[in-house]
Design a protein around this motif. Structure first.
Motif, PDB file in Angstrom:
ATOM      1  N   ALA A  49      19.753   4.173   3.245  1.00  0.00           N
ATOM      2  CA  ALA A  49      18.552   3.343   3.085  1.00  0.00           C
ATOM      3  C   ALA A  49      17.418   4.240   2.595  1.00  0.00           C
ATOM      4  O   ALA A  49      17.304   5.396   3.008  1.00  0.00           O
ATOM      5  CB  ALA A  49      18.176   2.681   4.403  1.00  0.00           C
ATOM      6  N   TRP A  51      13.137   4.031   1.865  1.00  0.00           N
ATOM      7  CA  TRP A  51      11.920   3.244   2.009  1.00  0.00           C
ATOM      8  C   TRP A  51      10.700   4.151   1.998  1.00  0.00           C
ATOM      9  O   TRP A  51      10.817   5.366   2.125  1.00  0.00           O
ATOM     10  CB  TRP A  51      11.959   2.375   3.259  1.00  0.00           C
ATOM     11  N   GLU A  53       7.006   4.892   3.882  1.00  0.00           N
ATOM     12  CA  GLU A  53       6.217   4.678   5.095  1.00  0.00           C
ATOM     13  C   GLU A  53       4.773   5.054   4.812  1.00  0.00           C
ATOM     14  O   GLU A  53       4.504   5.999   4.064  1.00  0.00           O
ATOM     15  CB  GLU A  53       6.714   5.561   6.244  1.00  0.00           C
ATOM     16  N   MET A  59       6.687   0.699   7.664  1.00  0.00           N
ATOM     17  CA  MET A  59       7.314   0.502   6.364  1.00  0.00           C
ATOM     18  C   MET A  59       6.320  -0.120   5.393  1.00  0.00           C
ATOM     19  O   MET A  59       5.785  -1.196   5.648  1.00  0.00           O
ATOM     20  CB  MET A  59       8.560  -0.370   6.497  1.00  0.00           C
ATOM     21  N   ALA A  61       7.238  -0.154   1.918  1.00  0.00           N
ATOM     22  CA  ALA A  61       8.102  -0.760   0.901  1.00  0.00           C
ATOM     23  C   ALA A  61       9.548  -0.445   1.222  1.00  0.00           C
ATOM     24  O   ALA A  61       9.901   0.703   1.504  1.00  0.00           O
ATOM     25  CB  ALA A  61       7.746  -0.240  -0.485  1.00  0.00           C
ATOM     26  N   ASN A  62      10.374  -1.447   1.181  1.00  0.00           N
ATOM     27  CA  ASN A  62      11.811  -1.318   1.361  1.00  0.00           C
ATOM     28  C   ASN A  62      12.386  -1.140  -0.041  1.00  0.00           C
ATOM     29  O   ASN A  62      12.297  -2.059  -0.850  1.00  0.00           O
ATOM     30  CB  ASN A  62      12.331  -2.590   2.021  1.00  0.00           C
ATOM     31  N   LEU A  63      12.951   0.031  -0.363  1.00  0.00           N
ATOM     32  CA  LEU A  63      13.332   0.321  -1.743  1.00  0.00           C
ATOM     33  C   LEU A  63      14.817   0.124  -2.042  1.00  0.00           C
ATOM     34  O   LEU A  63      15.164  -0.448  -3.064  1.00  0.00           O
ATOM     35  CB  LEU A  63      12.899   1.739  -2.114  1.00  0.00           C
ATOM     36  N   TRP A  87      15.795   2.758   9.689  1.00  0.00           N
ATOM     37  CA  TRP A  87      15.562   1.703   8.697  1.00  0.00           C
ATOM     38  C   TRP A  87      15.662   0.327   9.357  1.00  0.00           C
ATOM     39  O   TRP A  87      14.826  -0.545   9.123  1.00  0.00           O
ATOM     40  CB  TRP A  87      16.582   1.837   7.563  1.00  0.00           C
ATOM     41  N   ILE A 102      17.315  -4.521  -4.170  1.00  0.00           N
ATOM     42  CA  ILE A 102      17.299  -3.539  -3.075  1.00  0.00           C
ATOM     43  C   ILE A 102      18.716  -3.174  -2.657  1.00  0.00           C
ATOM     44  O   ILE A 102      19.046  -2.016  -2.503  1.00  0.00           O
ATOM     45  CB  ILE A 102      16.493  -4.081  -1.865  1.00  0.00           C
ATOM     46  N   TYR A 116      12.752   3.392  -9.678  1.00  0.00           N
ATOM     47  CA  TYR A 116      11.984   2.249  -9.209  1.00  0.00           C
ATOM     48  C   TYR A 116      10.896   1.973 -10.239  1.00  0.00           C
ATOM     49  O   TYR A 116      10.069   2.826 -10.523  1.00  0.00           O
ATOM     50  CB  TYR A 116      11.380   2.527  -7.830  1.00  0.00           C
TER      51      TYR A 116
END
Length: 176
Positions: A49, A51, A53, A59, A61-63, A87, A102, A116
């Motif tokens: 995972a 992301w 922070e 969090m 953004a959850n990438l 995560w 994602i 991204y």
């Protein structure tokens, strides 16, 4: 038809917000992650995972989340997502996977690159963040690597880190 006018200051503020949003959206980020090939009796590809922070370790953004996307003899791959503990606690459990843009399948050992786009980062305001990469492997270990990054309009930056077991070299490049 009535027309509403805004005070001059309010119009200027709206214009500033639009410009700031446009500048932040023009940023793209490339993350290179090395998945080491471990010499073990039973090797499984890791779940990973990625992301961002914020300063409060929340969090932003959850990438990405890479996991087994087919059902095997041990069940559906989503069953093991809670093993990505950090995560999962910070935002994974609220997702209904797969998530377009994602989710992805596990990756083989070697250097993996993820790009991204500005659209994927458009909800991230300029500022200081921590890019977090968590890996967990069945019949293996777990590892969490944090990389400080700065997302600033019109600015390029790079950062690196290195894992100890489940992750190898990590490089981040941010470009306007």
């Amino acid at each position: 038809m009535s027309r509403t006018t805004l005070p001059v200051g309010a119009t200027l503020l709206v214009g500033s917000i639009l410009v700031a949003s446009h500048d932040a959206a023009a940023t793209e980020m490339t993350v290179s992650v090395e998945i080491p090939r471990l010499n073990v009796a039973e090797y499984h590809r890791p779940y990973i995972a990625v992301w961002l922070e914020d300063a409060d370790q929340k969090m932003a953004a959850n990438l990405s989340v890479w996991y087994q996307q087919t059902t095997g003899k041990e069940g559906a791959g989503t069953k093991w997502l809670p093993d990505l503990r950090q995560w999962w606690r910070k935002g994974g459990r609220s997702l209904k996977v797969p998530v377009d843009g994602i989710s992805g399948p596990t990756r083989p050992a070697g250097r993996q690159s993820i790009k991204y786009s500005a659209a994927q980062l458009s909800r991230v305001a300029p500022g200081n963040y921590t890019l977090v990469i968590e890996a967990v492997r069945e019949v293996g270990g777990r590892e969490l690597v944090k990389v400080p990054v700065v997302i600033a309009p019109g600015k390029s930056s790079t950062a690196t880190a290195k894992g100890k077991a489940e992750l190898g070299a990590i490089a981040v490049a941010i470009k306007p």
